[in-house]
Write a protein that holds these residues in place. Structure first.
Motif, PDB file in Angstrom:
ATOM      1  N   ARG A 143     -30.243  31.698  51.503  1.00  7.24           N
ATOM      2  CA  ARG A 143     -28.943  31.194  51.162  1.00  7.24           C
ATOM      3  C   ARG A 143     -28.308  31.682  49.917  1.00  7.24           C
ATOM      4  O   ARG A 143     -27.239  32.200  49.698  1.00  7.24           O
ATOM      5  N   GLU A 144     -29.109  31.826  48.945  1.00  8.74           N
ATOM      6  CA  GLU A 144     -28.542  32.255  47.615  1.00  8.74           C
ATOM      7  C   GLU A 144     -28.170  34.003  47.762  1.00  8.74           C
ATOM      8  O   GLU A 144     -27.118  34.133  46.984  1.00  8.74           O
ATOM      9  N   LEU A 145     -28.973  34.642  48.278  1.00  5.42           N
ATOM     10  CA  LEU A 145     -28.745  36.050  48.781  1.00  5.42           C
ATOM     11  C   LEU A 145     -27.463  36.225  49.130  1.00  5.42           C
ATOM     12  O   LEU A 145     -26.513  37.241  48.996  1.00  5.42           O
ATOM     13  N   ARG A 146     -27.202  35.498  50.233  1.00  3.28           N
ATOM     14  CA  ARG A 146     -26.111  35.489  51.102  1.00  3.28           C
ATOM     15  C   ARG A 146     -24.716  35.279  50.312  1.00  3.28           C
ATOM     16  O   ARG A 146     -23.784  35.893  50.291  1.00  3.28           O
ATOM     17  N   GLY A 147     -24.865  34.431  49.325  1.00  4.99           N
ATOM     18  CA  GLY A 147     -23.908  33.804  48.450  1.00  4.99           C
ATOM     19  C   GLY A 147     -23.508  35.064  47.448  1.00  4.99           C
ATOM     20  O   GLY A 147     -22.375  35.297  46.841  1.00  4.99           O
ATOM     21  N   ASP A 148     -24.641  36.007  47.150  1.00  7.90           N
ATOM     22  CA  ASP A 148     -24.544  37.131  46.462  1.00  7.90           C
ATOM     23  C   ASP A 148     -24.159  38.502  46.821  1.00  7.90           C
ATOM     24  O   ASP A 148     -23.618  39.461  46.433  1.00  7.90           O
ATOM     25  N   ALA A 149     -23.823  38.418  48.310  1.00  5.86           N
ATOM     26  CA  ALA A 149     -23.423  39.732  49.143  1.00  5.86           C
ATOM     27  C   ALA A 149     -22.274  40.116  48.711  1.00  5.86           C
ATOM     28  O   ALA A 149     -21.544  39.418  48.759  1.00  5.86           O
ATOM     29  N   ASP A 150     -22.280  41.519  48.728  1.00 10.59           N
ATOM     30  CA  ASP A 150     -20.647  42.148  48.661  1.00 10.59           C
ATOM     31  C   ASP A 150     -20.192  42.241  50.120  1.00 10.59           C
ATOM     32  O   ASP A 150     -18.985  42.349  50.002  1.00 10.59           O
ATOM     33  N   LEU A 151     -20.756  42.370  51.080  1.00  7.66           N
ATOM     34  CA  LEU A 151     -20.332  42.493  52.312  1.00  7.66           C
ATOM     35  C   LEU A 151     -21.211  41.809  53.406  1.00  7.66           C
ATOM     36  O   LEU A 151     -22.350  41.737  53.596  1.00  7.66           O
ATOM     37  N   VAL A 152     -20.525  40.415  54.161  1.00 11.48           N
ATOM     38  CA  VAL A 152     -21.213  39.773  55.126  1.00 11.48           C
ATOM     39  C   VAL A 152     -20.553  40.306  56.614  1.00 11.48           C
ATOM     40  O   VAL A 152     -19.468  40.182  56.470  1.00 11.48           O
ATOM     41  N   ILE A 153     -21.440  40.402  57.426  1.00 10.99           N
ATOM     42  CA  ILE A 153     -20.970  40.767  58.612  1.00 10.99           C
ATOM     43  C   ILE A 153     -21.624  39.750  59.598  1.00 10.99           C
ATOM     44  O   ILE A 153     -22.669  39.725  59.828  1.00 10.99           O
ATOM     45  N   ASP A 154     -20.590  39.270  60.500  1.00 12.41           N
ATOM     46  CA  ASP A 154     -20.988  38.214  61.339  1.00 12.41           C
ATOM     47  C   ASP A 154     -21.245  39.021  62.666  1.00 12.41           C
ATOM     48  O   ASP A 154     -20.336  39.488  63.145  1.00 12.41           O
ATOM     49  N   THR A 155     -22.577  38.997  63.084  1.00 17.39           N
ATOM     50  CA  THR A 155     -22.593  39.717  64.399  1.00 17.39           C
ATOM     51  C   THR A 155     -22.760  38.862  65.778  1.00 17.39           C
ATOM     52  O   THR A 155     -23.356  39.465  66.890  1.00 17.39           O
ATOM     53  N   SER A 156     -22.496  37.593  65.538  1.00 14.11           N
ATOM     54  CA  SER A 156     -22.589  36.480  66.565  1.00 14.11           C
ATOM     55  C   SER A 156     -22.218  37.210  67.914  1.00 14.11           C
ATOM     56  O   SER A 156     -22.756  37.072  68.977  1.00 14.11           O
ATOM     57  N   SER A 157     -20.804  37.760  67.843  1.00 20.23           N
ATOM     58  CA  SER A 157     -20.188  38.263  69.190  1.00 20.23           C
ATOM     59  C   SER A 157     -20.033  39.831  69.168  1.00 20.23           C
ATOM     60  O   SER A 157     -19.199  40.464  70.044  1.00 20.23           O
ATOM     61  N   LEU A 158     -20.876  40.613  68.408  1.00 16.21           N
ATOM     62  CA  LEU A 158     -20.948  41.981  68.439  1.00 16.21           C
ATOM     63  C   LEU A 158     -21.984  42.455  69.153  1.00 16.21           C
ATOM     64  O   LEU A 158     -23.205  41.790  69.126  1.00 16.21           O
ATOM     65  N   ASN A 159     -21.899  43.593  69.791  1.00 13.22           N
ATOM     66  CA  ASN A 159     -23.183  44.357  70.363  1.00 13.22           C
ATOM     67  C   ASN A 159     -23.512  45.664  69.451  1.00 13.22           C
ATOM     68  O   ASN A 159     -22.774  45.800  68.371  1.00 13.22           O
ATOM     69  N   VAL A 160     -24.280  46.346  69.694  1.00 14.38           N
ATOM     70  CA  VAL A 160     -24.864  47.516  68.860  1.00 14.38           C
ATOM     71  C   VAL A 160     -23.616  48.354  68.490  1.00 14.38           C
ATOM     72  O   VAL A 160     -23.587  48.887  67.327  1.00 14.38           O
ATOM     73  N   HIS A 161     -22.879  48.748  69.432  1.00 17.17           N
ATOM     74  CA  HIS A 161     -21.711  49.704  69.176  1.00 17.17           C
ATOM     75  C   HIS A 161     -20.666  49.050  68.074  1.00 17.17           C
ATOM     76  O   HIS A 161     -20.137  49.929  67.279  1.00 17.17           O
ATOM     77  N   GLU A 162     -20.478  47.697  68.267  1.00 19.29           N
ATOM     78  CA  GLU A 162     -19.487  47.192  67.483  1.00 19.29           C
ATOM     79  C   GLU A 162     -20.042  47.108  66.085  1.00 19.29           C
ATOM     80  O   GLU A 162     -19.331  47.324  65.050  1.00 19.29           O
ATOM     81  N   LEU A 163     -21.358  46.798  65.895  1.00 25.13           N
ATOM     82  CA  LEU A 163     -21.771  46.578  64.516  1.00 25.13           C
ATOM     83  C   LEU A 163     -21.871  48.015  63.919  1.00 25.13           C
ATOM     84  O   LEU A 163     -21.546  48.299  62.780  1.00 25.13           O
ATOM     85  N   ARG A 164     -22.197  49.308  64.746  1.00 27.38           N
ATOM     86  CA  ARG A 164     -22.113  50.349  64.071  1.00 27.38           C
ATOM     87  C   ARG A 164     -20.768  50.705  63.590  1.00 27.38           C
ATOM     88  O   ARG A 164     -20.619  51.592  62.587  1.00 27.38           O
ATOM     89  N   ALA A 165     -19.787  50.388  64.620  1.00 28.81           N
ATOM     90  CA  ALA A 165     -18.447  50.842  64.123  1.00 28.81           C
ATOM     91  C   ALA A 165     -17.965  50.251  62.777  1.00 28.81           C
ATOM     92  O   ALA A 165     -17.319  50.721  62.107  1.00 28.81           O
ATOM     93  N   LYS A 166     -18.323  48.622  62.496  1.00 28.96           N
ATOM     94  CA  LYS A 166     -18.213  48.283  61.225  1.00 28.96           C
ATOM     95  C   LYS A 166     -18.900  48.775  60.029  1.00 28.96           C
ATOM     96  O   LYS A 166     -18.308  49.028  59.081  1.00 28.96           O
ATOM     97  N   MET A 167     -20.146  49.242  60.319  1.00 30.84           N
ATOM     98  CA  MET A 167     -20.876  49.917  59.224  1.00 30.84           C
ATOM     99  C   MET A 167     -20.203  51.251  59.075  1.00 30.84           C
ATOM    100  O   MET A 167     -19.949  51.688  57.758  1.00 30.84           O
ATOM    101  N   ASP A 168     -19.870  51.995  60.099  1.00 34.41           N
ATOM    102  CA  ASP A 168     -19.145  53.078  59.743  1.00 34.41           C
ATOM    103  C   ASP A 168     -17.883  53.105  58.918  1.00 34.41           C
ATOM    104  O   ASP A 168     -17.699  53.941  58.321  1.00 34.41           O
ATOM    105  N   ALA A 169     -16.982  51.946  59.231  1.00 32.07           N
ATOM    106  CA  ALA A 169     -15.701  51.859  58.655  1.00 32.07           C
ATOM    107  C   ALA A 169     -16.073  51.560  57.109  1.00 32.07           C
ATOM    108  O   ALA A 169     -15.200  51.798  56.358  1.00 32.07           O
ATOM    109  N   GLN A 170     -17.148  50.981  56.880  1.00 32.94           N
ATOM    110  CA  GLN A 170     -17.348  50.531  55.299  1.00 32.94           C
ATOM    111  C   GLN A 170     -18.254  51.845  54.662  1.00 32.94           C
ATOM    112  O   GLN A 170     -17.795  51.935  53.387  1.00 32.94           O
ATOM    113  N   PHE A 171     -18.829  52.435  55.240  1.00 27.12           N
ATOM    114  CA  PHE A 171     -19.859  53.478  54.313  1.00 27.12           C
ATOM    115  C   PHE A 171     -19.521  54.951  54.687  1.00 27.12           C
ATOM    116  O   PHE A 171     -20.269  55.731  54.265  1.00 27.12           O
TER     117      PHE A 171
END
Length: 338
Positions: free
Chosen positions: A180-208
């Motif tokens: 809980r505390e670490l989540r509050g300190d996070a710079d970037l939170v990504i909710d993957t509930s409705s994401l597949n592998v390719h969607e998560l990679r797209a979000k990471m690519d977009a950020q980094f």
């Protein structure tokens, strides 16, 4: 988990998807980017010797089953030096070794999770040590709903690391409390509930992906209230004060990406005024975020189903932010679910 399409805002392509699609669009038409390592003088060096470059550091954490390994693999593919399940107490040592590599290890990503068990308690101390040494670090937290996590653990027939003799949901609850505390300190939170592998990679690519770090990155996310609020939203705006194009028969089949639907939405009283004033408010908030060192913000724009009003407004708002120098990605979370 479902699929999505990743496409730039300009030129505008018709975006669509199946049930639960996230449509991700980069308003700049390119990948997002990151900063170069800061320079620091090391006490062991002689006078006049070259300064050692402190590596960039990203700490990946989050819920078991939420996609930490996928996020780490994405950074590895982007050229980061990735260490999985490193005891937190060794993170400062890893950064110091990277600084001695003469630039060969310029970017380090460390995966930290509850598999470290007793080592995980040392993370807070390590973060304080990094701050004292002026090491810039970013925390990426992978989040997911209980329902999605249960499905994923059941699909691979593996127990949750913390469930012990209990159920999977017991392990998930224990892990949420621990993180809980670490989540509050996070710079970037990504909710993957409705994401597949390719969607998560797209979000990471977009950020980094890329070579330079913009001052602020924004994700503008359209969503439908009937599907629930996005758990990773920093700001939420409600477009249900505008008439719903769903009740216009000729507009119902289309989405907010359609020009006729967008024109209908912005011809309604208050629509343009909202966009102008909300953009002005976001300028004020963005300035504060920059002062506080916050690099990422998720702006959620909602309507009933996440198909018409929220999509049209999200597109216009993202274009405004991009025009003002904010690197912006548009995600249409619920478009295509109806």
């Amino acid at each position: 988990m479902t699929e999505h399409e990743t496409q730039p805002t300009a030129p505008r392509d018709r975006a669509h998807g199946g049930t639960g699609d996230d449509v991700v669009r980069d308003t700049a038409g390119q990948d997002t980017v990151q900063d170069n390592g800061a320079q620091v003088s090391r006490g062991s060096e002689t006078a006049g010797a070259p300064e050692a470059a402190i590596p960039e550091l990203v700490i990946i954490s989050g819920m078991s089953g939420a996609g930490r390994s996928t996020a780490a693999k994405c950074l590895e593919d982007l050229g980061w030096f990735v260490v999985d399940n490193l005891p937190p107490a060794l993170i400062p040592t890893m950064v110091e070794l990277g600084a001695r590599s003469q630039g060969n290890v310029a970017r380090i990503a460390v995966v930290v999770d509850v598999r470290g068990r007793r080592f995980f308690d040392n993370l807070r101390e390590s973060l304080a040590d990094l701050e004292a040494k002026n090491v810039t670090r970013r925390i990426v937290f992978l989040e997911s709903s209980d329902e999605a996590l249960v499905r994923r653990f059941e699909s691979v027939r593996r127990p949750h690391p913390l469930q012990g003799d209990g159920r999977i949901v017991d392990g998930i609850a224990a892990e949420r409390e621990l993180l809980r505390e670490l989540r509050g300190d996070a710079d970037l939170v990504i909710d993957t509930s409705s994401l597949n592998v390719h969607e998560l990679r797209a979000k990471m690519d977009a950020q980094f992906a890329g070579e330079e770090e913009p001052e602020l990155r924004a994700t503008v996310m359209s969503f439908g209230f009937k599907y629930g609020l996005p758990v990773d939203a920093d700001l939420v705006a409600d477009m249900r004060f505008l008439p719903n194009p769903h009740w216009v028969p000729e507009l119902r089949p289309y989405t907010g990406l359609n020009e006729e639907v967008a024109a209908y939405v912005f011809n309604q009283p208050g629509a343009k005024e909202f966009l102008d004033r909300y953009a002005e408010l976001l300028r004020l908030i963005a300035a504060g975020y920059r002062r506080e060192g916050k690099r990422y913000v998720t702006i959620a724009i909602g309507c009933t189903g996440g198909k018409h009003r929220s999509v049209a407004v999200s597109e216009k708002l993202a274009a405004r932010l991009a025009a003002e120098g904010v690197e912006t990605v548009v995600v249409h979370r619920d478009m295509g679910r109806e």
